[in-house]
Design a protein around this motif. Sequence first.
Motif, PDB file in Angstrom:
ATOM      1  N   VAL A   2       0.844  -1.198   0.000  1.00 32.53           N
ATOM      2  CA  VAL A   2       0.000   0.000   0.000  1.00 32.53           C
ATOM      3  C   VAL A   2       0.875   1.243   0.000  1.00 32.53           C
ATOM      4  O   VAL A   2       1.878   1.319   0.711  1.00 32.53           O
ATOM      5  N   ILE A   3       0.496   2.219  -0.820  1.00 32.12           N
ATOM      6  CA  ILE A   3       1.172   3.518  -0.823  1.00 32.12           C
ATOM      7  C   ILE A   3       0.133   4.605  -0.557  1.00 32.12           C
ATOM      8  O   ILE A   3      -1.035   4.478  -0.917  1.00 32.12           O
ATOM      9  N   ILE A   4       0.586   5.683   0.088  1.00 35.96           N
ATOM     10  CA  ILE A   4      -0.302   6.749   0.527  1.00 35.96           C
ATOM     11  C   ILE A   4       0.195   8.073  -0.038  1.00 35.96           C
ATOM     12  O   ILE A   4       1.391   8.367   0.004  1.00 35.96           O
ATOM     13  N   GLY A   5      -0.717   8.865  -0.589  1.00 35.48           N
ATOM     14  CA  GLY A   5      -0.337  10.160  -1.146  1.00 35.48           C
ATOM     15  C   GLY A   5      -1.489  11.136  -1.086  1.00 35.48           C
ATOM     16  O   GLY A   5      -2.470  10.955  -0.353  1.00 35.48           O
ATOM     17  N   VAL A   6      -1.357  12.202  -1.856  1.00 35.87           N
ATOM     18  CA  VAL A   6      -2.374  13.253  -1.919  1.00 35.87           C
ATOM     19  C   VAL A   6      -2.885  13.317  -3.350  1.00 35.87           C
ATOM     20  O   VAL A   6      -2.110  13.462  -4.301  1.00 35.87           O
ATOM     21  N   ALA A   7      -4.208  13.200  -3.507  1.00 38.57           N
ATOM     22  CA  ALA A   7      -4.840  13.254  -4.818  1.00 38.57           C
ATOM     23  C   ALA A   7      -4.897  14.688  -5.325  1.00 38.57           C
ATOM     24  O   ALA A   7      -4.676  15.642  -4.567  1.00 38.57           O
ATOM     25  N   PRO A   8      -5.172  14.893  -6.619  1.00 36.74           N
ATOM     26  CA  PRO A   8      -5.245  16.254  -7.164  1.00 36.74           C
ATOM     27  C   PRO A   8      -6.269  17.138  -6.464  1.00 36.74           C
ATOM     28  O   PRO A   8      -6.117  18.368  -6.449  1.00 36.74           O
ATOM     29  N   ASP A   9      -7.323  16.553  -5.855  1.00 38.23           N
ATOM     30  CA  ASP A   9      -8.323  17.365  -5.160  1.00 38.23           C
ATOM     31  C   ASP A   9      -7.933  17.669  -3.723  1.00 38.23           C
ATOM     32  O   ASP A   9      -8.720  18.227  -2.961  1.00 38.23           O
ATOM     33  N   GLY A  10      -6.710  17.266  -3.307  1.00 37.45           N
ATOM     34  CA  GLY A  10      -6.220  17.582  -1.972  1.00 37.45           C
ATOM     35  C   GLY A  10      -6.556  16.548  -0.917  1.00 37.45           C
ATOM     36  O   GLY A  10      -6.126  16.686   0.235  1.00 37.45           O
ATOM     37  N   ARG A  11      -7.298  15.519  -1.264  1.00 40.08           N
ATOM     38  CA  ARG A  11      -7.653  14.500  -0.287  1.00 40.08           C
ATOM     39  C   ARG A  11      -6.591  13.399  -0.248  1.00 40.08           C
ATOM     40  O   ARG A  11      -5.881  13.171  -1.221  1.00 40.08           O
ATOM     41  N   GLU A  12      -6.525  12.719   0.906  1.00 36.15           N
ATOM     42  CA  GLU A  12      -5.600  11.602   1.038  1.00 36.15           C
ATOM     43  C   GLU A  12      -6.026  10.474   0.095  1.00 36.15           C
ATOM     44  O   GLU A  12      -7.218  10.175  -0.046  1.00 36.15           O
ATOM     45  N   ALA A  13      -5.051   9.858  -0.543  1.00 37.40           N
ATOM     46  CA  ALA A  13      -5.321   8.770  -1.483  1.00 37.40           C
ATOM     47  C   ALA A  13      -4.498   7.557  -1.077  1.00 37.40           C
ATOM     48  O   ALA A  13      -3.286   7.657  -0.853  1.00 37.40           O
ATOM     49  N   VAL A  14      -5.148   6.408  -0.949  1.00 39.13           N
ATOM     50  CA  VAL A  14      -4.492   5.143  -0.603  1.00 39.13           C
ATOM     51  C   VAL A  14      -4.576   4.227  -1.824  1.00 39.13           C
ATOM     52  O   VAL A  14      -5.671   3.916  -2.302  1.00 39.13           O
ATOM     53  N   LEU A  15      -3.419   3.806  -2.336  1.00 38.65           N
ATOM     54  CA  LEU A  15      -3.367   3.022  -3.567  1.00 38.65           C
ATOM     55  C   LEU A  15      -2.798   1.641  -3.301  1.00 38.65           C
ATOM     56  O   LEU A  15      -1.941   1.455  -2.422  1.00 38.65           O
ATOM     57  N   ASP A  16      -3.270   0.671  -4.080  1.00 39.58           N
ATOM     58  CA  ASP A  16      -2.683  -0.657  -4.093  1.00 39.58           C
ATOM     59  C   ASP A  16      -1.480  -0.630  -5.023  1.00 39.58           C
ATOM     60  O   ASP A  16      -1.623  -0.345  -6.216  1.00 39.58           O
ATOM     61  N   GLY A  17      -0.293  -0.898  -4.487  1.00 39.45           N
ATOM     62  CA  GLY A  17       0.910  -0.831  -5.298  1.00 39.45           C
ATOM     63  C   GLY A  17       0.973  -1.874  -6.403  1.00 39.45           C
ATOM     64  O   GLY A  17       1.670  -1.686  -7.387  1.00 39.45           O
ATOM     65  N   TYR A  18       0.229  -2.982  -6.240  1.00 39.85           N
ATOM     66  CA  TYR A  18       0.297  -4.065  -7.215  1.00 39.85           C
ATOM     67  C   TYR A  18      -0.465  -3.725  -8.491  1.00 39.85           C
ATOM     68  O   TYR A  18       0.035  -3.904  -9.598  1.00 39.85           O
ATOM     69  N   ASP A  19      -1.697  -3.227  -8.349  1.00 42.57           N
ATOM     70  CA  ASP A  19      -2.526  -2.961  -9.541  1.00 42.57           C
ATOM     71  C   ASP A  19      -2.972  -1.505  -9.672  1.00 42.57           C
ATOM     72  O   ASP A  19      -3.674  -1.167 -10.618  1.00 42.57           O
ATOM     73  N   GLY A  20      -2.572  -0.633  -8.732  1.00 43.77           N
ATOM     74  CA  GLY A  20      -2.887   0.792  -8.860  1.00 43.77           C
ATOM     75  C   GLY A  20      -4.289   1.175  -8.455  1.00 43.77           C
ATOM     76  O   GLY A  20      -4.701   2.321  -8.633  1.00 43.77           O
ATOM     77  N   ARG A  21      -5.077   0.233  -7.910  1.00 43.14           N
ATOM     78  CA  ARG A  21      -6.438   0.550  -7.503  1.00 43.14           C
ATOM     79  C   ARG A  21      -6.454   1.608  -6.404  1.00 43.14           C
ATOM     80  O   ARG A  21      -5.619   1.606  -5.516  1.00 43.14           O
ATOM     81  N   LEU A  22      -7.458   2.507  -6.467  1.00 45.38           N
ATOM     82  CA  LEU A  22      -7.668   3.477  -5.393  1.00 45.38           C
ATOM     83  C   LEU A  22      -8.445   2.787  -4.274  1.00 45.38           C
ATOM     84  O   LEU A  22      -9.611   2.428  -4.449  1.00 45.38           O
ATOM     85  N   LEU A  23      -7.788   2.578  -3.150  1.00 44.61           N
ATOM     86  CA  LEU A  23      -8.408   1.848  -2.062  1.00 44.61           C
ATOM     87  C   LEU A  23      -9.213   2.751  -1.132  1.00 44.61           C
ATOM     88  O   LEU A  23     -10.171   2.308  -0.533  1.00 44.61           O
TER      89      LEU A  23
END
Length: 326
Positions: free
Chosen positions: A305-326
């Motif tokens: 799992v990777i954690i970042g900031v989406a373009p709208d400013g909200r926290e975004a949690v992604l699956d590193g394997y397939d890129g899904r927005l969790l």
Amino acid sequence: MCGVKGLGVRGWLLLGLVTVVVLAATGVWNPFPALWDWVDRSKPISEPDVAWQQRVGGTPRSVTIAGDTVVVEQRTRIEARNLADGGRLWEHKADWSAVAGSGRESVVAVGRLLDKGYEVLDPVSGVTRRRDDRAIAVWTYRNLLLDAYCVQATDCTLRAWEPRGTAPLWSAFLPGVHSGVLADNPELLGTRRLGATRIDGGVAGPESVPPLLGFPVDGRVHVVDTATGRVLQNVQPGREERLAVVGGRLLRIAATSRDGNCYYAVTAVDPATGQQVWRRTGINLRTADYAGCVQREDPQGGRNVIIGVAPDGREAVLDGYDGRLL
């Protein structure tokens, strides 16, 4: 009489303090030692109370549970305590320690900073189970122990061991490991873990080894399959890229400075084939600082799992394997 009545709250407090000081100075009554003992007493921070509490000799560098023991790493010595009552089991002179394995299969690797080699100790008895005289670095996991030794600066061998094993499972060639003193768990290209300021990040023991590990060597990244020891990729990052190995993928994180802003793009590659698996733009994984979008940090997250900031400013949690927005 009127003057006494007009003292007010502050006046009465000052008068009381002067009286206590006079009584203490004349030896009639001194409350200060008892007051200091109350302030300085050792008190657990948990509710309900802790099962046991023991004072150690210095400030621990790490505290890790290894099976039925608690391993305390200090500056020049390692000690183990019984998990049931906190009683000391053994002490060993060493500069670093790291726990591998889980439960009753746990072991403690220890070594000295300026010396090659390490020892693998039983966490209950402290008896040496295996000794190595060549390794310069050790990585510890729940199901694997990795070490590396170098014949020359550009000729190194990475080996994998079962925590209590006596022979390597596999070995792999690496053209170097890193510079400087390595010791236990040198940084690899993965994720920055989320943690808490008052809790040791490794207190619960090691995690299972990821399927792939990224070893930085001379500006390149060597991606190693931890099941077989095969080196799948040897990648040179681009000028505006940072590489990370997360969830079985090689992430190429680009940060481009334009119009006073940083523009991000994350591309995930299958290291076995070199093919792109997924791509996302606009996700800030907090790898760059404010000086020209230079990326100096690994992305935040853990495991796949990777954690970042989406373009709208909200926290975004992604699956590193397939890129899904969790």
